[in-house]
Design a protein around this motif. Sequence first.
Motif, PDB file in Angstrom:
ATOM      1  N   GLU A 100      27.656 -10.360 -17.503  1.00  0.00           N
ATOM      2  CA  GLU A 100      26.365 -10.351 -18.177  1.00  0.00           C
ATOM      3  C   GLU A 100      25.200 -10.258 -17.195  1.00  0.00           C
ATOM      4  O   GLU A 100      25.106 -11.020 -16.231  1.00  0.00           O
ATOM      5  CB  GLU A 100      26.194 -11.619 -19.026  1.00  0.00           C
ATOM      6  CG  GLU A 100      24.844 -11.644 -19.734  1.00  0.00           C
ATOM      7  CD  GLU A 100      24.765 -12.673 -20.832  1.00  0.00           C
ATOM      8  OE1 GLU A 100      25.761 -13.381 -21.048  1.00  0.00           O
ATOM      9  OE2 GLU A 100      23.705 -12.756 -21.471  1.00  0.00           O
TER      10      GLU A 100
ATOM     11  N   LEU B  13      20.952  -9.994 -17.623  1.00  0.00           N
ATOM     12  CA  LEU B  13      19.910 -10.081 -18.652  1.00  0.00           C
ATOM     13  C   LEU B  13      19.073  -8.821 -18.755  1.00  0.00           C
ATOM     14  O   LEU B  13      18.427  -8.579 -19.762  1.00  0.00           O
ATOM     15  CB  LEU B  13      19.006 -11.295 -18.381  1.00  0.00           C
ATOM     16  CG  LEU B  13      19.653 -12.667 -18.507  1.00  0.00           C
ATOM     17  CD1 LEU B  13      18.667 -13.749 -18.115  1.00  0.00           C
ATOM     18  CD2 LEU B  13      20.156 -12.916 -19.917  1.00  0.00           C
TER      19      LEU B  13
ATOM     20  N   GLY C 256      20.715 -15.660 -10.622  1.00  0.00           N
ATOM     21  CA  GLY C 256      20.615 -15.810 -12.065  1.00  0.00           C
ATOM     22  C   GLY C 256      19.251 -15.453 -12.635  1.00  0.00           C
ATOM     23  O   GLY C 256      19.165 -14.866 -13.710  1.00  0.00           O
ATOM     24  N   PHE C 257      18.187 -15.798 -11.915  1.00  0.00           N
ATOM     25  CA  PHE C 257      16.872 -15.691 -12.542  1.00  0.00           C
ATOM     26  C   PHE C 257      15.900 -14.793 -11.787  1.00  0.00           C
ATOM     27  O   PHE C 257      14.736 -14.709 -12.149  1.00  0.00           O
ATOM     28  CB  PHE C 257      16.278 -17.088 -12.755  1.00  0.00           C
ATOM     29  CG  PHE C 257      17.093 -17.875 -13.754  1.00  0.00           C
ATOM     30  CD1 PHE C 257      16.886 -17.717 -15.112  1.00  0.00           C
ATOM     31  CD2 PHE C 257      18.111 -18.713 -13.328  1.00  0.00           C
ATOM     32  CE1 PHE C 257      17.659 -18.400 -16.035  1.00  0.00           C
ATOM     33  CE2 PHE C 257      18.891 -19.411 -14.239  1.00  0.00           C
ATOM     34  CZ  PHE C 257      18.661 -19.248 -15.601  1.00  0.00           C
TER      35      PHE C 257
ATOM     36  N   ILE D  12      23.411 -13.227 -14.583  1.00  0.00           N
ATOM     37  CA  ILE D  12      23.718 -14.627 -14.869  1.00  0.00           C
ATOM     38  C   ILE D  12      25.219 -14.922 -14.969  1.00  0.00           C
ATOM     39  O   ILE D  12      25.642 -16.039 -14.739  1.00  0.00           O
ATOM     40  CB  ILE D  12      22.948 -15.195 -16.088  1.00  0.00           C
ATOM     41  CG1 ILE D  12      23.430 -14.610 -17.387  1.00  0.00           C
ATOM     42  CG2 ILE D  12      21.462 -15.064 -15.926  1.00  0.00           C
ATOM     43  CD1 ILE D  12      22.865 -15.396 -18.567  1.00  0.00           C
TER      44      ILE D  12
ATOM     45  N   GLY E  68      27.953 -20.942  -9.129  1.00  0.00           N
ATOM     46  CA  GLY E  68      27.727 -22.369  -9.369  1.00  0.00           C
ATOM     47  C   GLY E  68      29.029 -23.115  -9.562  1.00  0.00           C
ATOM     48  O   GLY E  68      29.226 -24.221  -9.046  1.00  0.00           O
TER      49      GLY E  68
ATOM     50  N   ASP F 209      32.491 -18.382 -21.101  1.00  0.00           N
ATOM     51  CA  ASP F 209      32.012 -17.078 -21.541  1.00  0.00           C
ATOM     52  C   ASP F 209      31.284 -16.349 -20.404  1.00  0.00           C
ATOM     53  O   ASP F 209      31.510 -15.159 -20.162  1.00  0.00           O
ATOM     54  CB  ASP F 209      31.069 -17.289 -22.743  1.00  0.00           C
ATOM     55  CG  ASP F 209      30.729 -15.982 -23.407  1.00  0.00           C
ATOM     56  OD1 ASP F 209      31.655 -15.157 -23.584  1.00  0.00           O
ATOM     57  OD2 ASP F 209      29.556 -15.766 -23.738  1.00  0.00           O
ATOM     58  N   LEU F 210      30.425 -17.083 -19.694  1.00  0.00           N
ATOM     59  CA  LEU F 210      29.609 -16.457 -18.650  1.00  0.00           C
ATOM     60  C   LEU F 210      30.446 -15.988 -17.460  1.00  0.00           C
ATOM     61  O   LEU F 210      30.237 -14.891 -16.960  1.00  0.00           O
ATOM     62  CB  LEU F 210      28.514 -17.427 -18.179  1.00  0.00           C
ATOM     63  CG  LEU F 210      27.289 -17.551 -19.096  1.00  0.00           C
ATOM     64  CD1 LEU F 210      26.533 -18.828 -18.811  1.00  0.00           C
ATOM     65  CD2 LEU F 210      26.368 -16.347 -18.905  1.00  0.00           C
TER      66      LEU F 210
ATOM     67  N   VAL G  77      22.058 -19.369  -6.095  1.00  0.00           N
ATOM     68  CA  VAL G  77      22.425 -19.319  -7.510  1.00  0.00           C
ATOM     69  C   VAL G  77      21.191 -19.012  -8.360  1.00  0.00           C
ATOM     70  O   VAL G  77      21.241 -18.186  -9.274  1.00  0.00           O
ATOM     71  CB  VAL G  77      23.081 -20.645  -7.960  1.00  0.00           C
ATOM     72  CG1 VAL G  77      23.307 -20.645  -9.468  1.00  0.00           C
ATOM     73  CG2 VAL G  77      24.396 -20.855  -7.234  1.00  0.00           C
TER      74      VAL G  77
ATOM     75  N   SER H 269      26.070 -15.483 -11.397  1.00  0.00           N
ATOM     76  CA  SER H 269      25.388 -16.698 -10.971  1.00  0.00           C
ATOM     77  C   SER H 269      26.175 -17.944 -11.399  1.00  0.00           C
ATOM     78  O   SER H 269      26.346 -18.896 -10.624  1.00  0.00           O
ATOM     79  CB  SER H 269      23.984 -16.711 -11.572  1.00  0.00           C
ATOM     80  OG  SER H 269      23.413 -17.985 -11.479  1.00  0.00           O
ATOM     81  N   THR H 270      26.663 -17.928 -12.647  1.00  0.00           N
ATOM     82  CA  THR H 270      27.441 -19.065 -13.151  1.00  0.00           C
ATOM     83  C   THR H 270      28.724 -19.253 -12.342  1.00  0.00           C
ATOM     84  O   THR H 270      29.129 -20.369 -12.039  1.00  0.00           O
ATOM     85  CB  THR H 270      27.805 -18.834 -14.627  1.00  0.00           C
ATOM     86  OG1 THR H 270      26.649 -18.372 -15.316  1.00  0.00           O
ATOM     87  CG2 THR H 270      28.305 -20.105 -15.279  1.00  0.00           C
TER      88      THR H 270
ATOM     89  N   GLN I  17      29.866 -22.160 -22.922  1.00  0.00           N
ATOM     90  CA  GLN I  17      29.025 -21.122 -22.331  1.00  0.00           C
ATOM     91  C   GLN I  17      29.540 -20.724 -20.949  1.00  0.00           C
ATOM     92  O   GLN I  17      29.505 -19.557 -20.583  1.00  0.00           O
ATOM     93  CB  GLN I  17      27.575 -21.610 -22.212  1.00  0.00           C
ATOM     94  CG  GLN I  17      26.886 -21.858 -23.517  1.00  0.00           C
ATOM     95  CD  GLN I  17      26.327 -20.567 -24.112  1.00  0.00           C
ATOM     96  OE1 GLN I  17      26.484 -19.494 -23.566  1.00  0.00           O
ATOM     97  NE2 GLN I  17      25.680 -20.697 -25.266  1.00  0.00           N
TER      98      GLN I  17
END
Lengths: 276, 319
Positions: free
Chosen positions: B62, B64, B278-279, B284, B291, B56-57, B274, B287-288, B53
């Motif tokens: 991406e 949301l 992300g949220f 995201i 991180g 990919d991220l 982060v 955000s990843t 993941q």
Amino acid sequence: MKRRPAAVAVRSIVVYIFVLWCIAPIIWLVSTSLKSDVDAFSPTPVWFFIPQFENYVNAWVDGGMGQSMLISTAVGCASAILGITAGLPLAYLTTQIWPPESTGSSRATLAILLLTIVPPVLSLTPFYRALFGVGLTGNAFGLTIIHTFYAILLAVLIFRSFLVNFPREIREAALIDGLGEWRALLSTILPNVWGAMAATFVLALIQSWNEFLYALVLTNGDSQTVPVTIAGFLSFFGTNWARLTAAGVIGALPIVIFAIVVRKHMARGLSFGGVK
Amino acid sequence: MTATAVRAPARRAEKPSSSPRRRISKRNFFARLSLALPAAVVVVPLLAIIVVQGIDLVTHAENLTRPGSADKFIGWGNFTRAFSDPDLLGSIRVTLTYVVAGVGLEMIIGVGIALLLNGRIPGKGVIRAVILIPMVLTPVVAGLMWRLLLDPTSGFVNYLLGVVGLGNDHAFLSDPATALPAIIMVEIWQNTPFVVIIVLAGLESLDPSPFEAAELDGARGFGLLKNVTLPMLGPVLAVVLLLRIIDAVKTFALVNTMTQGGPGTSTLTISNYVYRTGFQTFDIGYSTTLGLIVSVALLILIFPTAGRLMGLRIRRSRG
């Protein structure tokens, strides 16, 4: 070491000031939770008041603290027990079967240490997306898996610190008697690690109970854990400090009592065996 | 006994395979493997998720809130964005300040109190139980409790300051100059007991004979502390310092409940940044990436020392 009474008095006063600094905010928290809304919001402290227990009823019933306590207890106990179940055999493998100073044991322990150091923000989005994809967000199951992961890391490090000095001859004797590795673990090691197990259980439970970042992202509504529900009070009820502090007291009380009861075992577990 | 214990290579580990038990070695191998199985069942899939993941991220833009953005491959785009992101630099600076000031003061106060507690103090048992409370208190509760205490209108801190004539309407958490120091103060309040408890346990497990010898030689007070106590306590202090740093770098709940990173970005730590990316803005992929960058940097900084300290601890505990 002999000290003069005056020196003891000075030392005691400094220590008592520290203890007061630790405990005074908690006393204020508890007293606010027993006040009426008006008294809780007063610019000058209200020292004498009639305790209002309906704040607690409000927090428990309307605020959803009752439900959250159930969720937190379930997630905390499940992850702590699973963490111990998975962590103890691995610690046995890396201290009793492989000598603690062997390459294999060092590498395994360093890998666990590495995962402990990695901040959760690295895995937050990957875990969220993977768990969301299989329907494990918005309920307590995904969170339990994540908390189990961290409980395993904790359990391996604590059990390792307790087992690293455990005489390996005992296991060898058990094997010669015809026991398998699992039976040897259960019959020779298990009876000697109840203290470590108590420490691990408590620390894993506290870790899970207090964890906020994953809980905030992975749970909602009826599956919220205690910290998420308490934090939610802030936006829902604005400055209703009386109810908010009542929720805080309810949410913190089980952990505080638990920690005090088993404090004897905690120092060694907390430092991963750094002290005895 | 000291250095060799850790560095001794795996010679001893290889021995059992050439022992009389060799004929059941295959069964043995699977029995041993099965001991690692319960942990592996949980840890390995989660690590695979992080890697698959994660890759990919970080390579996709991406978001949301934007359908289809998950398929937008941007290669290193998230990284180039991060390296020119003032908020990332800012959050690293806030986190460094938080860790250095917070953990530094915790160590100084904590070791001081532990030294004072190591000896005759009336009520020692009660003290040890009471100072556990801040340490195990849920950080969300600690944050909200201090928000109440620091409130500009009804907070007890402002009342106290008013009584001693320093003004009673300080809005500590909405002033960029005082918000971070206020949160650091709560970090110190919450975690100094951790230092006290472990250092005290360390002090109590020290061998008393060097102290008796030093006292016979006339050492006392600060001389005894500097030349005997602190050097003997060295390994414990190192472990405590390391554990506090590892924990403080991850701080999230205190900031999230007290200021949510504000005012502006003055208290925005890495974890909060982060999370916010992300949220709250749902970016995201980016955000990843944040991180990942922060985690790699942190591991490079801490991991070698941490490994050595684990070695230190192993050696110490056999002594």
